[in-house]
Design a protein around this motif. Structure first.
Motif, PDB file in Angstrom:
ATOM      1  N   GLN A 162     -39.388 -34.584  37.264  1.00 44.85           N
ATOM      2  CA  GLN A 162     -39.841 -35.968  37.353  1.00 44.85           C
ATOM      3  C   GLN A 162     -39.563 -36.761  36.082  1.00 44.85           C
ATOM      4  N   THR A 163     -39.626 -36.111  34.911  1.00 42.39           N
ATOM      5  CA  THR A 163     -39.577 -36.857  33.646  1.00 42.39           C
ATOM      6  C   THR A 163     -38.283 -36.687  32.859  1.00 42.39           C
ATOM      7  N   LEU A 164     -37.565 -35.569  33.052  1.00 43.24           N
ATOM      8  CA  LEU A 164     -36.335 -35.348  32.282  1.00 43.24           C
ATOM      9  C   LEU A 164     -35.137 -35.861  33.080  1.00 43.24           C
ATOM     10  N   ASP A 165     -34.858 -37.148  32.911  1.00 44.01           N
ATOM     11  CA  ASP A 165     -33.776 -37.778  33.665  1.00 44.01           C
ATOM     12  C   ASP A 165     -32.402 -37.312  33.199  1.00 44.01           C
ATOM     13  N   SER A 166     -32.295 -36.953  31.934  1.00 49.46           N
ATOM     14  CA  SER A 166     -31.031 -36.466  31.395  1.00 49.46           C
ATOM     15  C   SER A 166     -31.298 -35.178  30.617  1.00 49.46           C
ATOM     16  N   PRO A 167     -30.279 -34.338  30.453  1.00 54.81           N
ATOM     17  CA  PRO A 167     -30.470 -33.064  29.751  1.00 54.81           C
ATOM     18  C   PRO A 167     -30.958 -33.261  28.313  1.00 54.81           C
ATOM     19  N   VAL A 168     -31.806 -32.346  27.868  1.00 58.18           N
ATOM     20  CA  VAL A 168     -32.348 -32.369  26.508  1.00 58.18           C
ATOM     21  C   VAL A 168     -31.369 -31.652  25.579  1.00 58.18           C
ATOM     22  N   ASP A 169     -30.920 -32.351  24.547  1.00 62.56           N
ATOM     23  CA  ASP A 169     -30.003 -31.763  23.560  1.00 62.56           C
ATOM     24  C   ASP A 169     -30.805 -30.842  22.643  1.00 62.56           C
ATOM     25  N   VAL A 170     -30.600 -29.539  22.758  1.00 60.40           N
ATOM     26  CA  VAL A 170     -31.418 -28.584  21.994  1.00 60.40           C
ATOM     27  C   VAL A 170     -31.178 -28.687  20.495  1.00 60.40           C
ATOM     28  N   ASN A 171     -30.083 -29.334  20.073  1.00 60.64           N
ATOM     29  CA  ASN A 171     -29.808 -29.474  18.648  1.00 60.64           C
ATOM     30  C   ASN A 171     -30.377 -30.759  18.045  1.00 60.64           C
ATOM     31  N   GLU A 172     -30.839 -31.666  18.880  1.00 64.37           N
ATOM     32  CA  GLU A 172     -31.291 -32.966  18.383  1.00 64.37           C
ATOM     33  C   GLU A 172     -32.727 -33.305  18.781  1.00 64.37           C
ATOM     34  N   CYS A 173     -33.228 -32.717  19.851  1.00 68.63           N
ATOM     35  CA  CYS A 173     -34.517 -33.163  20.402  1.00 68.63           C
ATOM     36  C   CYS A 173     -35.700 -32.683  19.558  1.00 68.63           C
TER      37      CYS A 173
ATOM     38  N   ALA B 152     -39.652 -22.533  21.312  1.00 67.45           N
ATOM     39  CA  ALA B 152     -39.327 -23.858  20.770  1.00 67.45           C
ATOM     40  C   ALA B 152     -39.363 -23.841  19.241  1.00 67.45           C
ATOM     41  N   LYS B 153     -40.339 -23.133  18.666  1.00 67.90           N
ATOM     42  CA  LYS B 153     -40.412 -23.029  17.197  1.00 67.90           C
ATOM     43  C   LYS B 153     -39.226 -22.250  16.643  1.00 67.90           C
ATOM     44  N   ARG B 154     -38.790 -21.220  17.381  1.00 70.88           N
ATOM     45  CA  ARG B 154     -37.612 -20.454  16.950  1.00 70.88           C
ATOM     46  C   ARG B 154     -36.368 -21.333  16.930  1.00 70.88           C
ATOM     47  N   ILE B 155     -36.221 -22.176  17.950  1.00 75.52           N
ATOM     48  CA  ILE B 155     -35.055 -23.061  18.018  1.00 75.52           C
ATOM     49  C   ILE B 155     -35.054 -24.032  16.847  1.00 75.52           C
TER      50      ILE B 155
ATOM     51  N   ARG C 242     -32.267 -24.287  13.831  1.00 68.60           N
ATOM     52  CA  ARG C 242     -31.533 -25.523  13.563  1.00 68.60           C
ATOM     53  C   ARG C 242     -31.513 -25.891  12.088  1.00 68.60           C
ATOM     54  N   LYS C 243     -32.454 -25.368  11.314  1.00 69.71           N
ATOM     55  CA  LYS C 243     -32.491 -25.689   9.891  1.00 69.71           C
ATOM     56  C   LYS C 243     -31.308 -25.098   9.138  1.00 69.71           C
ATOM     57  N   LYS C 244     -30.727 -24.024   9.708  1.00 76.55           N
ATOM     58  CA  LYS C 244     -29.605 -23.378   9.024  1.00 76.55           C
ATOM     59  C   LYS C 244     -28.285 -23.490   9.783  1.00 76.55           C
ATOM     60  N   ASP C 245     -28.368 -23.791  11.089  1.00 80.59           N
ATOM     61  CA  ASP C 245     -27.129 -23.865  11.868  1.00 80.59           C
ATOM     62  C   ASP C 245     -27.420 -24.560  13.199  1.00 80.59           C
ATOM     63  N   LYS C 246     -26.378 -25.013  13.849  1.00 83.54           N
ATOM     64  CA  LYS C 246     -26.528 -25.601  15.180  1.00 83.54           C
ATOM     65  C   LYS C 246     -26.422 -24.519  16.242  1.00 83.54           C
ATOM     66  N   VAL C 247     -27.118 -24.743  17.344  1.00 80.70           N
ATOM     67  CA  VAL C 247     -27.007 -23.833  18.487  1.00 80.70           C
ATOM     68  C   VAL C 247     -25.683 -24.127  19.175  1.00 80.70           C
ATOM     69  N   LYS C 248     -24.821 -23.097  19.300  1.00 78.33           N
ATOM     70  CA  LYS C 248     -23.477 -23.331  19.840  1.00 78.33           C
ATOM     71  C   LYS C 248     -23.295 -22.859  21.278  1.00 78.33           C
TER      72      LYS C 248
ATOM     73  N   GLU D  84     -25.921 -17.997  24.823  1.00 78.29           N
ATOM     74  CA  GLU D  84     -26.306 -16.648  24.422  1.00 78.29           C
ATOM     75  C   GLU D  84     -27.249 -16.685  23.220  1.00 78.29           C
ATOM     76  N   GLU D  85     -27.036 -17.636  22.324  1.00 77.72           N
ATOM     77  CA  GLU D  85     -27.941 -17.785  21.189  1.00 77.72           C
ATOM     78  C   GLU D  85     -29.352 -18.145  21.665  1.00 77.72           C
ATOM     79  N   LEU D  86     -29.405 -19.020  22.661  1.00 75.98           N
ATOM     80  CA  LEU D  86     -30.708 -19.399  23.209  1.00 75.98           C
ATOM     81  C   LEU D  86     -31.381 -18.214  23.893  1.00 75.98           C
ATOM     82  N   ARG D  87     -30.595 -17.427  24.620  1.00 79.02           N
ATOM     83  CA  ARG D  87     -31.143 -16.242  25.277  1.00 79.02           C
ATOM     84  C   ARG D  87     -31.752 -15.291  24.241  1.00 79.02           C
ATOM     85  N   ASN D  88     -31.052 -15.125  23.133  1.00 80.58           N
ATOM     86  CA  ASN D  88     -31.540 -14.235  22.085  1.00 80.58           C
ATOM     87  C   ASN D  88     -32.820 -14.755  21.428  1.00 80.58           C
ATOM     88  N   MET D  89     -33.033 -16.039  21.513  1.00 78.70           N
ATOM     89  CA  MET D  89     -34.259 -16.628  20.958  1.00 78.70           C
ATOM     90  C   MET D  89     -35.414 -16.620  21.956  1.00 78.70           C
TER      91      MET D  89
END
Length: 375
Positions: free
Chosen positions: A302-313, A329-332, A336-342, A345-350
């Motif tokens: 209902q509220t997420l009309d467009s995809p959430v950018d995991v590197n910016e949100c 969410a805290k892990r992500i 992000r403080k040291k690198d961007k999520v590319k 698979e990185e998200l799965r590992n988190m």
């Protein structure tokens, strides 16, 4: 009647109460004791095969003068009662045998609630003083109990609870003719809140709803639940789907589907842990009832009309995504403080559950197309 027969009757009667979390911040500095209540709520007691054991959940008596239409204590079956030393010795023998880790003590109300409460206090005092038990004790406050006895019980317990059972005075009147919602339930919750604020009660208070017994809607339950957290400072609200019991006034009433109980627990988590406002949950309800689908998923659609950018949100946007919890969410954000999520698979590992999250997230400029993209 011997003690084994009493355990069979009063232990079975105790299964209907589910307020059984064991969290307690009480300190146990002395070494001259039995049992310990630690911050995680787990006493150091295990079965011989290494499994963590549970609470000894039991009624002091199953005789009751209240007429709750759903309650098995109103049936004409066998009645039993313990004596304080009898129950205390039984509990300690179970504890020392590594069968239980703490005590959950409730009771029917056989006549005068103060008299039964005195017996419950005597029981807990017996294990605390005679056996030096310093482990976890959860005590039920009986409707109608005098303040002095509630205070005395708080001094020997880690947690207390009064079950609201229904979401309003009117709904209570539908299931009981002699239990007063405001004076018997809410007033005693207010007393416990006051006692807990004075450090008398390390683990605070909890409560329980019987879902579907009084014909209430999910919205009625959620409104009172939200109020209970804000005004009564309860630690947890528990839910028990109504199930008809033979010989009770509601034995012919249809059983409440278990999925309704599960959806209420999911809403509880979103309100209590995520901090989502009640209005957000109300927006995805079918009238005043929850759908049999995860409320967080319905809210995302209902509220997420467009995809959430995991590197910016923001953190607040991340936790709106199904499959991303508070810890993930805290892990992500930390990553992000040291690198961007590319990549995924990185998200799965988190810890991201990609099956749920992929339709609602964008990673490195890419996202999974949704059905609405083709319309």
């Amino acid at each position: 009647m011997n003690v084994i027969e009493k355990v069979k009757i009063l232990g079975a009667a105790g299964k209907f109460d589910v307020c059984a979390s064991t969290a307690s911040c009480r300190k146990t500095p002395s070494l001259d004791r039995v049992g310990s209540a630690v911050s995680s709520g787990i006493c150091h007691s295990f079965t011989p095969d290494g499994r963590c054991v549970s609470l000894f959940k039991v009624l002091y008596t199953n005789s009751c003068s209240f007429d709750c239409k759903y309650c098995p204590n109103t049936c004409s079956g066998r009645k039993a009662s313990f004596e304080p030393e009898e129950l205390g010795n039984l509990f300690i023998s179970l504890y020392l045998g590594n069968y239980v880790e703490g005590l959950f003590l409730s009771s029917g109300i056989a006549g005068d609630p103060d008299r039964v409460s005195e017996k419950m206090i005597e029981t807990v005092n017996f294990i605390r003083e005679r056996h030096k038990f310093r482990g976890y004790v959860h005590s039920k406050v009986l409707p109608g109990t005098d303040y002095s006895l509630v205070k005395a019980l708080s001094e020997v317990s880690d947690r207390m609870s009064v079950n609201v059972e229904t979401p309003s005075k009117a709904r209570m009147g539908m299931v009981s003719s002699n239990k007063e919602f405001k004076s018997d339930i809410l007033r005693r919750q207010a007393w416990i809140k006051r006692l807990a604020s004075r450090k008398n009660l390390p683990a605070g208070q909890t409560t329980q709803f019987i879902v579907g017994a009084s014909g209430e809607s999910d919205l009625e339950i959620l409104r009172l639940m939200d109020w209970e957290y804000r005004q009564m400072k309860v630690k947890r609200c528990y839910f028990s789907a109504f199930s008809p019991v033979k010989e009770t006034a509601l034995e012919g009433k249809e059983r409440t589907p278990i999925w309704r109980e599960n959806r209420l627990y999911q809403c509880d988590w979103l309100l209590r842990k995520y901090g989502f406002p009640l209005g957000d949950l109300k927006n995805v309800m079918d009238g005043e009832f929850l759908a049999n689908e995860a409320p967080k998923l319905l809210m995302a659609r209902q509220t997420l009309d467009s995809p959430v950018d995991v590197n910016e949100c923001s953190f607040e946007d991340l936790i709106k995504v199904p499959g991303i919890g508070l810890v993930t969410a805290k892990r992500i954000l930390g990553y992000r403080k040291k690198d961007k999520v590319k990549g995924y698979e990185e998200l799965r590992n988190m810890g991201v559950v990609l099956k749920r999250a992929r339709p609602f997230i964008e990673v490195a400029g890419k996202h999974q197309r949704r059905l609405g993209d083709f319309l």
